[in-house]
Design a protein around this motif. Structure first.
Motif, PDB file in Angstrom:
ATOM      1  N   THR A 212       0.854  -1.194   0.000  1.00 56.82           N
ATOM      2  CA  THR A 212       0.000   0.000   0.000  1.00 56.82           C
ATOM      3  C   THR A 212       0.883   1.235   0.000  1.00 56.82           C
ATOM      4  O   THR A 212       2.104   1.134   0.174  1.00 56.82           O
TER       5      THR A 212
ATOM      6  N   ASN B 158      -1.180  -2.637  -5.292  1.00 59.92           N
ATOM      7  CA  ASN B 158      -2.458  -2.341  -4.651  1.00 59.92           C
ATOM      8  C   ASN B 158      -3.220  -1.363  -5.542  1.00 59.92           C
ATOM      9  O   ASN B 158      -2.819  -0.215  -5.711  1.00 59.92           O
ATOM     10  N   GLY B 159      -4.334  -1.844  -6.116  1.00 59.76           N
ATOM     11  CA  GLY B 159      -5.108  -1.015  -7.019  1.00 59.76           C
ATOM     12  C   GLY B 159      -6.103  -0.108  -6.341  1.00 59.76           C
ATOM     13  O   GLY B 159      -6.774   0.683  -7.018  1.00 59.76           O
TER      14      GLY B 159
ATOM     15  N   SER C 241      -2.457   4.536  -7.184  1.00 60.52           N
ATOM     16  CA  SER C 241      -2.297   3.257  -7.876  1.00 60.52           C
ATOM     17  C   SER C 241      -1.786   3.455  -9.302  1.00 60.52           C
ATOM     18  O   SER C 241      -1.061   2.612  -9.836  1.00 60.52           O
TER      19      SER C 241
ATOM     20  N   CYS D 134       1.154   1.350 -11.205  1.00 62.23           N
ATOM     21  CA  CYS D 134       0.887   0.618 -12.449  1.00 62.23           C
ATOM     22  C   CYS D 134       1.728   1.144 -13.600  1.00 62.23           C
ATOM     23  O   CYS D 134       2.259   0.367 -14.410  1.00 62.23           O
TER      24      CYS D 134
ATOM     25  N   THR E 200      -2.887  -6.737 -10.167  1.00 59.85           N
ATOM     26  CA  THR E 200      -3.414  -5.816  -9.166  1.00 59.85           C
ATOM     27  C   THR E 200      -4.382  -6.515  -8.230  1.00 59.85           C
ATOM     28  O   THR E 200      -5.026  -7.503  -8.589  1.00 59.85           O
TER      29      THR E 200
END
Length: 472
Positions: free
Chosen positions: A188, A224-225, A230, A234, A246
């Motif tokens: 996170t 963590n999406g 996020s 990504c 994810t």
């Protein structure tokens, strides 16, 4: 894989070859590696690192305790030694050599603002069930801990996992490159160590995303999406050509949390993994373990561990010391439940802890004992005061606090929730008997540096004692 079960971890000659050093004395088998002379086990390689004290001062003590060889920058008395120009660089070279001599080992790496140690150890539990494995101990996640964990990695294992941390910009990428992981994750992102970043949490997100820079070609990036940044994670994964995986609560995630129901023995979880519905048990009851468990399962999958093995590991993985360990403390006229979250704290983990405590069934009160959150820079006052909202949302009954930063929270609370505030954790610990009553569930949480552990220990030490009537 060759049969290397009978060989030592290293030999002194191998250490010299790996580090470019010169061996003085006998070539001896080495069974462990440490820089702490007080932790020497016979057969260890002693690393004479320079820190607050010069490790060379302790070489004689290390040899007396059974060290087989020492890695040093100049000659020392008492035993065989390898001389290198710089012992830290020598350790780094030894770690790289350990990685390169074991190309069959699948390696994972873990970072994140919250939960990286627990997630690392949960992954390690799954790796252990799947076959011979290696991993970080404690929170060995910095410029010494990461190469040290590599240097301790045996040849005859199949998988390994490494924790990677940071205090300032530019630290994570080099450590990830040491590990060269096949899978890396960010648990996170939150307002932790933000005093080191001019743009606060956005800077933290960029730094955490740097863990993907060390991935081997075609490696898996687990992100963590659900976090606010996020997209930073990504984008960083895609920029290095990683296979992006994810986890979160939205339908488009590879691992999706559907339901998390805590109880007195852990929690029941419903999720979807690659589109497949799974239901499983956790030994952890913390609300954050819903997403943490999905991170663990994605990492294990990327390291070629079966889902059944991963679920078995999660079902048996108990909270670590200071990270959610729960115990019943018996007083003369009743019990209270102590949840020890004293190892670390930040706004994210505080909110998760309050939510978990609020979901507990109690016969008495839901009580939190809090010490200062550290390294929050000029946002510290706002972030401490901001804890009042999640405390209210969780329906907690009473807040005891210690430290100058926690005074901001204490003053922001309604009078009905204010317990005791003291200037230091030591002062609060001295009054432990006044903080609880039979039937209470009490969570202790704070940054390690603000000594929340003193309060947790004092509460645990009430075992068998009575509490004064004024607390009931």
């Amino acid at each position: 894989m060759p049969d290397t079960s009978a060989r030592p971890l290293w030999t002194a000659a191998e250490v010299a070859a790996a580090t470019g050093g010169v061996l003085h004395g006998d070539d001896r088998p080495i069974t462990g590696v440490t820089y702490n002379s007080r932790e020497i086990v016979p057969g260890d390689l002693f690393l004479a690192l320079k820190g607050a004290r010069d490790g060379h001062e302790f070489a004689s003590a290390a040899f007396a305790a059974g060290a087989a060889t020492a890695l040093v920058e100049h000659p020392v008395d008492g035993g065989s030694y390898v001389v290198v120009p710089d012992t830290l660089h020598g350790l780094e070279a030894l770690g790289v050599a350990a990685r390169e001599r074991a190309p069959h080992v699948k390696r994972g790496a873990v970072t994140g603002s919250v939960g990286k140690t627990s997630v690392t150890q949960a992954i390690k539990a799954g790796l252990d069930l799947a076959g011979p494995a290696h991993g970080s101990i404690k929170s060995y996640n910095n410029h010494i801990g990461v190469p040290l964990t590599l240097a301790r990695m045996p040849v005859d294992i199949r998988r390994a996992v490494f924790e990677i941390g940071m205090n300032a910009p530019g630290e994570i990428a080099p450590l990830s490159r040491f590990v060269a992981p096949h899978a890396a994750c960010v648990t996170t992102v939150g307002p932790v160590h933000i005093e080191a970043f001019a743009d606060g949490e956005a800077g933290v997100a960029r730094e955490k995303a740097c863990i993907f820079q060390g991935l081997v070609s075609g490696g898996a990036a687990v992100a963590n999406g659900d976090v606010a940044f996020s997209n930073v994670l990504c984008d960083a994964a895609r920029s290095v050509g990683a296979r992006l995986l994810t986890f979160g609560t939205d339908a488009d995630h590879d691992a999706r949390l559907l339901d998390f129901r805590p109880d007195s023995e852990g929690a029941s979880v419903a999720a979807e993994l690659f589109g497949r519905r799974i239901d499983y048990r956790l030994a952890q009851s913390g609300a954050h373990w819903g997403l943490n468990s999905l991170c663990v399962l994605l990492m294990l999958d990327a390291l070629d561990v079966s889902l059944d093995t991963g679920l078995e590991a999660l079902a048996g993985f108990q909270p670590l010391a200071g990270r959610g360990q729960t115990r019943m403390v018996t007083l003369a006229d009743g019990d209270f439940t102590l949840i020890d979250e004293s190892y670390n704290a930040n706004p994210l983990s505080m909110a998760a802890g309050f939510k978990t405590l609020g979901a507990r069934s109690v016969s008495g009160r839901r009580v939190v004992v809090l010490t200062d959150m550290l390294e929050l820079g000029d946002q510290s006052r706002d972030l401490h005061e901001g804890l009042a909202a999640p405390i209210d949302a969780a329906g907690l009954d009473l807040v005891h606090a210690a430290g100058p930063e926690m005074r901001w929270l204490y003053d922001a609370l309604p009078v009905s929730r204010r317990g005791v505030w003291r200037a230091t954790a030591a002062e609060l610990a001295a009054e432990a008997v006044m903080l609880v009553a039979p039937g209470d569930v009490v969570m202790v949480k704070g940054s390690n540096g603000s000594k929340a552990s003193l309060v947790a220990k004092a509460l645990a030490d009430l075992q068998g004692r009575d509490t004064p009537p004024a607390t009931r």
